[in-house]
Design an enzyme around this catalytic site. Sequence first.
Site, PDB file in Angstrom:
ATOM      1  N   ARG A  37       2.029  11.683  -9.775  1.00  0.00           N
ATOM      2  CA  ARG A  37       3.266  11.139 -10.356  1.00  0.00           C
ATOM      3  C   ARG A  37       3.712  11.908 -11.600  1.00  0.00           C
ATOM      4  NH1 ARG A  37       2.381   4.652  -9.846  1.00  0.00           N
ATOM      5  NH2 ARG A  37       3.277   4.478  -7.772  1.00  0.00           N
ATOM      6  N   LYS A 190       1.013  -5.407   3.190  1.00  0.00           N
ATOM      7  CA  LYS A 190       1.805  -6.348   2.386  1.00  0.00           C
ATOM      8  C   LYS A 190       3.068  -6.760   3.139  1.00  0.00           C
ATOM      9  CE  LYS A 190       1.030  -3.498  -0.995  1.00  0.00           C
ATOM     10  NZ  LYS A 190       1.511  -2.614  -2.024  1.00  0.00           N
ATOM     11  N   GLY A 344       1.726   3.563  -1.568  1.00  0.00           N
ATOM     12  CA  GLY A 344       0.451   4.011  -2.131  1.00  0.00           C
ATOM     13  C   GLY A 344      -0.499   4.577  -1.096  1.00  0.00           C
ATOM     14  N   GLY A 367       6.988   0.120  -3.528  1.00  0.00           N
ATOM     15  CA  GLY A 367       7.751  -1.127  -3.566  1.00  0.00           C
ATOM     16  C   GLY A 367       9.240  -0.858  -3.748  1.00  0.00           C
TER      17      GLY A 367
HETATM   18  P1  ADP Z   1       1.478   1.238   1.508  1.00  0.00           P
HETATM   19  O1  ADP Z   1       0.797   1.130   0.162  1.00  0.00           O
HETATM   20  O2  ADP Z   1       1.315   2.575   2.095  1.00  0.00           O
HETATM   21  O3  ADP Z   1       2.891   0.784   1.457  1.00  0.00           O
HETATM   22  P2  ADP Z   1       0.248  -1.237   2.260  1.00  0.00           P
HETATM   23  O4  ADP Z   1      -0.204  -1.382   0.844  1.00  0.00           O
HETATM   24  O5  ADP Z   1       1.205  -2.220   2.757  1.00  0.00           O
HETATM   25  O6  ADP Z   1       0.788   0.235   2.515  1.00  0.00           O
HETATM   26  O7  ADP Z   1      -0.983  -1.282   3.237  1.00  0.00           O
HETATM   27  C1  ADP Z   1      -1.901  -0.290   3.419  1.00  0.00           C
HETATM   28  C2  ADP Z   1      -3.194  -0.965   3.789  1.00  0.00           C
HETATM   29  O8  ADP Z   1      -3.031  -1.691   4.987  1.00  0.00           O
HETATM   30  C3  ADP Z   1      -4.317  -0.019   4.028  1.00  0.00           C
HETATM   31  O9  ADP Z   1      -5.255  -0.160   2.982  1.00  0.00           O
HETATM   32  C4  ADP Z   1      -4.882  -0.449   5.374  1.00  0.00           C
HETATM   33  O10 ADP Z   1      -6.274  -0.557   5.367  1.00  0.00           O
HETATM   34  C5  ADP Z   1      -4.267  -1.799   5.573  1.00  0.00           C
HETATM   35  N1  ADP Z   1      -4.152  -2.154   6.993  1.00  0.00           N
HETATM   36  C6  ADP Z   1      -3.315  -1.633   7.907  1.00  0.00           C
HETATM   37  N2  ADP Z   1      -3.485  -2.203   9.101  1.00  0.00           N
HETATM   38  C7  ADP Z   1      -4.472  -3.115   8.965  1.00  0.00           C
HETATM   39  C8  ADP Z   1      -5.107  -4.038   9.838  1.00  0.00           C
HETATM   40  N3  ADP Z   1      -4.767  -4.134  11.118  1.00  0.00           N
HETATM   41  N4  ADP Z   1      -6.074  -4.825   9.337  1.00  0.00           N
HETATM   42  C9  ADP Z   1      -6.430  -4.730   8.040  1.00  0.00           C
HETATM   43  N5  ADP Z   1      -5.861  -3.889   7.159  1.00  0.00           N
HETATM   44  C10 ADP Z   1      -4.904  -3.085   7.607  1.00  0.00           C
HETATM   45 MG    MG Z   2      -0.295  -0.164  -0.862  1.00  0.00          MG
END
Ligand code: ADP
Ligand code: MG
Length: 385
Positions: A37, A190, A344, A367
Amino acid sequence: MKIKSIKNCKNLKNKKVLLRVDFNVPIKSGKVADDYRIQKSLPTIKYLLKNGVIVIIVSHLGRPDGRDKKLSLKPVVKYLENNLKRKVEFVPDFEKIKKLKSKLVMLENIRFYKDEKKDENNFSKKLASIADIFVLDGFGVAHRSSGSVAGVAKFLPSYAGLLLEEEINGLSKIISKPKKPFVVILGGAKMETKIPVLKNVLPKADYVLPGGGIINICLLAEGYKIGNSLADKNLKNIALKYCKSKKFIMPVDVVVGDMEGKKYRLVKLEKKPHQVCKKGEAILDIGPETTNLYAKYIKKAKTLVLNGAMGYFEQHPYEHGTYAIAGLFSARSKGIAYGVSGGGETVEVLRKLKIIDDVDLVSTGGGAMLEFLSGNKLPGLEALK
Ligand code: ADP
Ligand code: MG
């Protein structure tokens, strides 16, 4: 979306610029452990310095409750000094500034002030009083209404920094005139931040390829038995509406197993709802046939968005879906499609696989990117219009 860019601001010489960045980076043993960043905002800092500006950098770090040595921005000051090869004046308390001695200044973690969050007690007015111009460069905080983001903009002429401008232009392209086919790959955990994206994006996209929790919620909503799978039941009804859409490509197989990755198996998804998980099992990845299916859509796309993991990639053997889809996404982005990614964990995967440079736009704000794609107004950006 049109915002005022710092490039269009004349007479910068000798002006004091309050530069809000997102240097919320991991610190380990007093050192910056990941400088991604910071690197992304260096062009803005250099641009300002070149134009004879006195730069006052503002950032937060973590979520402190009052002053907390562990969350001091001193390691970032050291990082900047090493990187820019010049002195950076560190200001522990901006309310006590008398005279600045340096052209490059960094304030201590702005969240050490309790008033920052809700911008109370004239906080932003006080902060604005130490500068002549406000520049927002941290897209990662653009969805915040806090004092140092949307607050100060009320009191100073305000502009977007180079990084913010680049991110907004890239994301605007996607929501206004995406080249077709437009394919959105949406996974992760999330769900309360992801499902709202569908509302705005589904009408514009040609296809949505779901992963992670989105798959689980949709299966649950349709009546499949998904055991311990990660799913927010409150979102069931709304998810059902979306997954019925023809644009929504449901997976045809998933990997289920235990969280330790010791016992796992592949389950083919039938059209009619059935039991997917046995006792103790959860859906933890998409299966190989689903990857094949998604690949067909990705390979035809001219615009691509990737956010969120396909599965629990941190645990072997549940990384395959996420890695394969990330690879397809970046290869297509390097080629014909305009590819945007953020979040992230998503960015973590792209970097780990060393395919991040193939992506056209990697957003520094997870976000904020989702809110932007959801069509929401971002307080930090409204102030720059
Ligand atoms: P990002 O930060 O890329 O926007 P999120 O924070 O929403 O993504 O989610 C990423 C997380 O989601 C990862 O740590 C991954 O392990 C988890 N994840 C994805 N699919 C599953 C699943 N089916 N069961 C449990 N965790 C999951
Ligand atoms: Mg995340």
